[in-house]
Design an enzyme around this catalytic site. Structure first.
Site, PDB file in Angstrom:
ATOM      1  N   SER A   1      -1.611  -1.020  -4.436  1.00  0.00           N
ATOM      2  CA  SER A   1      -2.168   0.611  -5.020  1.00  0.00           C
ATOM      3  C   SER A   1      -1.447   1.534  -3.957  1.00  0.00           C
ATOM      4  O   SER A   1      -0.946   1.373  -3.063  1.00  0.00           O
ATOM      5  CB  SER A   1      -3.481   0.469  -5.480  1.00  0.00           C
ATOM      6  OG  SER A   1      -3.999   0.592  -4.149  1.00  0.00           O
TER       7      SER A   1
ATOM      8  N   GLU B   1       0.816  -1.430   0.042  1.00  0.00           N
ATOM      9  CA  GLU B   1      -0.477   0.087  -0.078  1.00  0.00           C
ATOM     10  C   GLU B   1       0.933   0.777   0.165  1.00  0.00           C
ATOM     11  O   GLU B   1       2.043   1.509   0.612  1.00  0.00           O
ATOM     12  CB  GLU B   1      -1.364  -0.061   1.399  1.00  0.00           C
ATOM     13  CG  GLU B   1      -1.988  -1.145   1.357  1.00  0.00           C
ATOM     14  CD  GLU B   1      -2.628  -1.360   1.651  1.00  0.00           C
ATOM     15  OE1 GLU B   1      -3.462  -2.030   2.103  1.00  0.00           O
ATOM     16  OE2 GLU B   1      -2.801  -0.442   3.732  1.00  0.00           O
ATOM     17  N   CYS B   2       1.312   2.048  -1.585  1.00  0.00           N
ATOM     18  CA  CYS B   2       1.194   3.443  -0.958  1.00  0.00           C
ATOM     19  C   CYS B   2       3.022   2.809  -0.572  1.00  0.00           C
ATOM     20  O   CYS B   2       3.288   2.529  -1.982  1.00  0.00           O
ATOM     21  CB  CYS B   2       0.532   4.128  -0.273  1.00  0.00           C
ATOM     22  SG  CYS B   2       0.836   6.265   0.301  1.00  0.00           S
ATOM     23  N   GLY B   3       3.462   3.535   0.023  1.00  0.00           N
ATOM     24  CA  GLY B   3       5.191   3.258  -0.164  1.00  0.00           C
ATOM     25  C   GLY B   3       5.235   1.703  -0.247  1.00  0.00           C
ATOM     26  O   GLY B   3       6.723   1.832  -0.863  1.00  0.00           O
TER      27      GLY B   3
END
Length: 415
Positions: free
Chosen positions: A407, A311-313
């Site tokens: 994502s 997620e993200c990072g």
């Protein structure tokens, strides 16, 4: 009974006051902190302040039953609101701190930044107290009070409205921040001294005895749907670069019988043998060079037979390259055809409705996106179909390729 610390607007002092109250009150009673909405940073400060796990309670992404179940327990809660009391997601403000107070049926303490007002404070507070008759605003804490004379003017204007405290201007309590919010708790070597200073100011300027009378355990709640684990054995990255995992998500997985092991990519630890590797968000851009050099960690991802979800990072770390704010490009794990950059920054912010039809995160989810990274190139199969809080269709989010997926969205709960 518990209560909510809210304010008319952001930057009114809610976080500092909440932390000071948690530390001051925890000297002679056990209590918990909670944060309204999608926030990873403030909850870790809450935990440091009172020594108890902190909850995220999200009135947009969670059902009322879920919120009540999370809030229930043997220890009372002090809940820190986000933004202004009535500020939520478009189009109708759903998810505001006011929604949380209504769902839990608990009173609100309104923090007023009084630095630039005197008699006008009464009109402001009375407006908030009458705006929604379903809410109970128990009183106020005045912040940034300039002098004893200023305090007297404010109290006189408020009349019979309960004033639980009047806190003088204290510039050295301001907390450093960066683009996603406050500097993280684990990054402050002076954190305990800071919390004790905040607690001392609360002891000197707030009626703690009256606030204690408002604190009692929240009542037991009925059963609610929890998130099922994506696998039996789950490895979770956890350190300063991968700190953004929701405790309720990990607890759901544990409650369903999953075995969770933690590891630190920054310490160049390999991902443990598992069926599923979870790379949460965080600040990988601050440690991009270190992560790129940590070949034991990166090779463990490349060689693992487990599905890897980020997620993200954690999503960016699975990509080909990550360019930091100075423009230096670093090689990442290379599991996804993704190139991201912080040299070209753009804010992406908002709640998301997500649906995946393939991969280990199949299903419908509520989530949140908050990042400044720019996607330079993304090649492959999208992971999620997505809409925003208003139901407007967005471009597909994320990527999935073989064993890797992820994502920029942070999943909060099942939809």
């Amino acid at each position: 009974m518990s209560f909510v610390i809210a304010a008319p607007a952001s930057s009114s002092g809610k976080t500092t006051i909440t932390l000071g109250l948690l530390r001051a009150l925890s000297h002679d009673m056990a209590l918990r902190g909670a944060k309204s909405g999608p926030d990873y940073i403030d909850p870790r400060f809450h935990e440091a302040a009172c020594g108890q796990p902190c909850l995220n309670l999200d009135a947009w992404a969670m059902t009322p039953a879920r919120i009540k179940a999370l809030a229930a327990g043997p220890l009372p809660l002090i809940i820190e609101g986000a933004m202004g009391l009535f500020d939520g997601a478009p189009p109708d403000g759903k998810g505001a701190c006011a929604d949380l107070a209504r769902i839990l049926d608990i009173p609100i303490i309104l923090v007023i930044d009084a630095a630039k007002m005197a008699g006008s404070v009464a009109a402001l507070v009375k407006g908030f107290m009458t705006h929604d008759p379903r809410l109970r605003i128990a009183g106020v804490i005045l912040n940034n009070v300039g002098s004893a004379r200023h305090e007297a003017m404010l109290r006189r204007a408020l009349g019979e409205i309960s004033v639980y405290g009047a806190i003088p201007r204290t510039p050295d309590l301001n907390h450093p921040s960066r683009h996603l919010g406050l500097v993280q708790a684990q990054e402050r070597s002076d954190l305990d001294a800071y919390l004790e200073q905040a607690a001392t100011i609360m002891q000197q300027h707030v009626d703690l005895a009256s606030l204690r009378t408002m604190l009692a355990p929240m009542p037991a709640a009925g059963k609610t749907t929890r998130m099922m684990p994506p696998a039996q054995n789950i490895a979770v990255a956890q350190d300063a670069a991968f700190a953004f995992s929701y405790p309720h998500l990990l607890q759901d997985w544990r409650d369903a019988g999953a075995q969770i092991s933690l590891f630190s990519p920054l310490a160049n630890e390999p991902a443990p043998t598992a069926d599923f590797i979870y790379l949460p968000g965080g600040y990988p851009e601050l440690y991009a060079g270190q992560l790129a050099a940590n070949t034991i960690f990166l090779d463990s991802l490349r060689n693992s037979a487990a599905h890897i979800y980020g997620e993200c990072g954690g999503y960016m770390t699975q990509g080909e390259t990550l360019t930091d704010a100075d423009g230096t490009t670093h090689r990442m794990a290379g599991l996804l055809g993704l190139h991201t950059s912080f040299a070209q920054r753009k804010l992406h912010l908002g709640y998301r409705n997500l649906q995946a039809t393939t991969g280990p995160m199949q299903g419908r989810w509520t989530g949140h996106e908050f990042h400044y990274a720019t996607t330079l190139k993304a090649e492959g199969t999208p992971l999620f179909r997505a809409t925003d809080a208003e139901g407007t269709s967005l471009l597909p989010m994320g990527l999935i390729k073989d064993k890797a997926s992820g994502s920029f969205a942070h999943i909060i709960d099942q939809a």
